[in-house]
Design an enzyme around this catalytic site. Structure first.
Site, mmCIF file in Angstrom:
data_model
loop_
_atom_site.group_PDB
_atom_site.id
_atom_site.type_symbol
_atom_site.label_atom_id
_atom_site.label_comp_id
_atom_site.label_asym_id
_atom_site.label_seq_id
_atom_site.Cartn_x
_atom_site.Cartn_y
_atom_site.Cartn_z
ATOM 1 N N LEU A 186 12.995 -6.748 8.469
ATOM 2 C CA LEU A 186 13.350 -5.330 8.575
ATOM 3 C C LEU A 186 13.107 -4.829 9.997
ATOM 4 O O LEU A 186 12.973 -3.622 10.228
ATOM 5 C CB LEU A 186 12.507 -4.503 7.584
ATOM 6 C CG LEU A 186 12.710 -4.866 6.106
ATOM 7 C CD1 LEU A 186 11.672 -4.167 5.227
ATOM 8 C CD2 LEU A 186 14.130 -4.491 5.665
ATOM 9 N N TYR A 215 -4.214 -14.046 10.310
ATOM 10 C CA TYR A 215 -4.107 -12.663 9.836
ATOM 11 C C TYR A 215 -5.493 -12.207 9.378
ATOM 12 O O TYR A 215 -6.016 -12.641 8.365
ATOM 13 C CB TYR A 215 -3.093 -12.532 8.695
ATOM 14 C CG TYR A 215 -1.675 -12.971 9.038
ATOM 15 C CD1 TYR A 215 -1.254 -13.085 10.367
ATOM 16 C CD2 TYR A 215 -0.763 -13.274 8.045
ATOM 17 C CE1 TYR A 215 0.042 -13.488 10.675
ATOM 18 C CE2 TYR A 215 0.537 -13.671 8.340
ATOM 19 C CZ TYR A 215 0.928 -13.780 9.662
ATOM 20 O OH TYR A 215 2.211 -14.183 9.959
ATOM 21 N N GLY A 226 15.326 2.692 9.059
ATOM 22 C CA GLY A 226 15.687 4.051 9.437
ATOM 23 C C GLY A 226 14.515 5.033 9.370
ATOM 24 O O GLY A 226 14.683 6.233 9.587
ATOM 25 N N PHE A 267 11.822 -0.944 11.713
ATOM 26 C CA PHE A 267 12.807 -0.120 12.421
ATOM 27 C C PHE A 267 14.137 -0.029 11.671
ATOM 28 O O PHE A 267 14.764 1.035 11.597
ATOM 29 C CB PHE A 267 13.043 -0.658 13.842
ATOM 30 C CG PHE A 267 14.054 0.156 14.594
ATOM 31 C CD1 PHE A 267 13.709 1.410 15.091
ATOM 32 C CD2 PHE A 267 15.351 -0.297 14.762
ATOM 33 C CE1 PHE A 267 14.654 2.191 15.754
ATOM 34 C CE2 PHE A 267 16.295 0.477 15.425
ATOM 35 C CZ PHE A 267 15.954 1.726 15.922
HETATM 36 N N1 LIG Z 1 5.449 -16.548 11.740
HETATM 37 C C1 LIG Z 1 5.215 -15.516 12.491
HETATM 38 O O1 LIG Z 1 4.925 -15.645 13.679
HETATM 39 C C2 LIG Z 1 5.270 -14.140 11.882
HETATM 40 C C3 LIG Z 1 5.329 -13.004 12.711
HETATM 41 C C4 LIG Z 1 5.409 -11.750 12.098
HETATM 42 C C5 LIG Z 1 5.421 -11.648 10.715
HETATM 43 N N2 LIG Z 1 5.350 -12.775 9.941
HETATM 44 C C6 LIG Z 1 5.390 -12.705 8.468
HETATM 45 O O2 LIG Z 1 6.549 -11.970 8.074
HETATM 46 C C7 LIG Z 1 6.179 -10.902 7.215
HETATM 47 C C8 LIG Z 1 7.126 -9.720 7.392
HETATM 48 O O3 LIG Z 1 7.264 -9.360 8.743
HETATM 49 P P1 LIG Z 1 6.761 -7.971 9.341
HETATM 50 O O4 LIG Z 1 5.716 -7.373 8.455
HETATM 51 O O5 LIG Z 1 6.446 -8.230 10.758
HETATM 52 O O6 LIG Z 1 8.062 -7.076 9.383
HETATM 53 P P2 LIG Z 1 9.046 -6.378 8.355
HETATM 54 O O7 LIG Z 1 8.882 -6.917 6.995
HETATM 55 O O8 LIG Z 1 10.365 -6.441 9.027
HETATM 56 O O9 LIG Z 1 8.567 -4.868 8.411
HETATM 57 C C9 LIG Z 1 7.328 -4.430 7.966
HETATM 58 C C10 LIG Z 1 7.190 -2.974 8.377
HETATM 59 O O10 LIG Z 1 8.224 -2.216 7.782
HETATM 60 C C11 LIG Z 1 7.727 -1.153 7.008
HETATM 61 N N3 LIG Z 1 8.557 -1.151 5.784
HETATM 62 C C12 LIG Z 1 8.684 -2.163 4.892
HETATM 63 N N4 LIG Z 1 9.570 -1.846 3.919
HETATM 64 C C13 LIG Z 1 10.009 -0.600 4.207
HETATM 65 C C14 LIG Z 1 10.938 0.272 3.590
HETATM 66 N N5 LIG Z 1 11.589 -0.070 2.473
HETATM 67 N N6 LIG Z 1 11.158 1.500 4.162
HETATM 68 C C15 LIG Z 1 10.511 1.848 5.294
HETATM 69 N N7 LIG Z 1 9.625 1.065 5.932
HETATM 70 C C16 LIG Z 1 9.369 -0.160 5.391
HETATM 71 C C17 LIG Z 1 6.285 -1.490 6.747
HETATM 72 O O11 LIG Z 1 5.496 -0.304 6.752
HETATM 73 P P3 LIG Z 1 4.689 0.192 5.451
HETATM 74 O O12 LIG Z 1 3.622 -0.791 5.195
HETATM 75 O O13 LIG Z 1 4.200 1.525 5.893
HETATM 76 O O14 LIG Z 1 5.725 0.249 4.369
HETATM 77 C C18 LIG Z 1 5.904 -2.343 7.948
HETATM 78 O O15 LIG Z 1 5.455 -1.538 9.005
HETATM 79 C C19 LIG Z 1 4.718 -10.615 7.610
HETATM 80 O O16 LIG Z 1 4.040 -9.965 6.562
HETATM 81 C C20 LIG Z 1 4.189 -11.998 7.875
HETATM 82 O O17 LIG Z 1 3.801 -12.609 6.644
HETATM 83 C C21 LIG Z 1 5.288 -14.012 10.516
#
Ligand SMILES: NC(=O)c1ccc[n+]([C@@H]2O[C@H](COP(=O)([O-])OP(=O)(O)OC[C@H]3O[C@@H](n4cnc5c(N)ncnc54)[C@H](OP(=O)(O)O)[C@@H]3O)[C@@H](O)[C@H]2O)c1
Length: 329
Positions: free
Chosen positions: A207, A60, A214, A211
């Protein structure tokens, strides 16, 4: 806000807040790069709200996300569980996997420095490396554990054979893989295997990369460098078809006085007592929204409404563009 409940990852793994915080999106993956003070403020706010489990990785940034995490949490180091990951050549995703023992050791030393700590609480292999036997990977992490530089071993997106091979050499505390209402593949083979072996599960992208909250529609434009610009699941047609997930979440959320994000997280937490999702956000109000998911208990009728609803929706679009593949099944 009530303090967050805690959960244990794996039979002998760390005890962490039921929701962790995914730090990736603070400066990587979604085209947003918060300035360092702002990113540090979000991480510290998560801690102030009771989060004790923070997720980062060498790739990252590369490297800079670990630096943020290290600086933000240095004052409270002994009160948190730091998870990071090794496994890509020179720390760059595009260069492919590299879990050779000497590389794992080098990443460990560099990550310890960037994280400003003397031990990594949970050290994941980011992706299975088909060029290095899993026994060698697990054996190297085992040595690092004996040396006190690493406390627990984890895998990410590994299939059941890799999990079993790794666990036979060095018990695995946690598997981190994608899992959410629109990606339920782990339910088939992975979750039963983890239950059998006593390994915790850390759903990433809980989340659905935003997506499922919502807040994303076909009108949403993502910044340059945002992975969602190229992810088939975020194409206009896919978003339209997948809107059914959001409609379901919105209905359930209205019925229980919660938000769709909270329902999406509460649903994951309700699957198993050893599941710890790690949502990420760059925004303080969304952080609070998400953490509210840990206080939401879905009743039997809501759980039934969700299972019936999910049974009739099929997710459209691959999770990753073909060239990012690198996922073992
Ligand atoms: N091991 C792996 O290969 C891998 C892959 C992907 C991710 N990860 C880890 O998993 C963590 C989380 O996954 P992710 O960041 O991909 O996806 P996520 O947590 O499902 O979604 C993050 C996205 O959702 C938005 N968001 C978050 N809370 C929200 C809310 N309450 N209302 C509206 N939008 C919201 C954020 O935008 P805003 O910032 O604009 O709120 C961001 O764009 C990452 O930070 C990383 O540490 C690991």
């Amino acid at each position: 806000m009530n303090p967050l409940p805690t959960r244990q990852l794996g039979a002998n793994g760390p005890v962490v807040s039921a929701l962790g915080f995914g730090c990736m999106g603070l400066n990587y993956g979604y085209g947003t790069q918060l300035e360092k003070p702002a990113a540090i403020a979000v991480i510290r706010a998560a801690f102030d709200h009771g989060v004790t489990f923070f997720d980062t990785a060498e790739v990252y940034g590369p490297f800079t996300n670990e630096e943020l995490v290290g600086e933000a949490l240095e004052p409270v180091r002994d009160q948190v569980v730091l998870a990071t990951k090794f496994g890509f050549k020179e720390g760059e995703l595009a260069k492919g996997t590299d879990s050779r023992p000497e590389r794992i050791r080098a990443v460990c030393e560099a990550s310890l420095k960037r994280l400003r700590t003397d031990r990594i609480d949970l050290f994941y292999q980011h992706r299975v490396d088909t060029a290095v036997p899993m026994e060698d990977v697990a054996g190297t992490v085992k040595d690092l554990i004996v040396e006190g530089k690493v406390l627990h071993f984890g895998l990410s997106e590994a299939g059941v054979n890799s999990i079993r091979r790794a666990h036979a050499v060095q018990p695995v505390a946690a598997l981190q893989s994608e899992y959410s209402m629109w990606w339920r593949e782990p339910e088939r083979e992975i979750l039963p295997t983890l239950e059998e072996l006593g390994i915790g599960f850390v759903p990433f992208s809980p989340l659905g990369k935003g997506f499922l909250t919502g807040k994303i529609s076909t009108d949403t434009s993502f910044p340059k460098g945002d992975v969602r610009n190229v992810a088939p699941r975020f194409s206009a047609e896919a978003l339209q078809a997948n809107q059914a997930f959001v409609d379901l979440l919105t209905r359930v959320a209205a019925a229980c006085g919660a938000t769709p994000a909270q329902v999406a997280l509460a649903w994951l937490l309700a699957q198993k007592s050893w599941i710890v999702p790690i949502p990420g956000t760059t925004k303080l109000d969304r952080l609070e929204d998400n953490l509210g998911g840990a206080a939401l208990t879905l009743g039997a009728s809501e759980r039934q409404q969700i299972s019936e609803g999910l049974a009739s929706i099929k997710a459209v679009g691959e999770r990753y563009p073909a060239k990012v593949g690198a996922v073992e099944r």
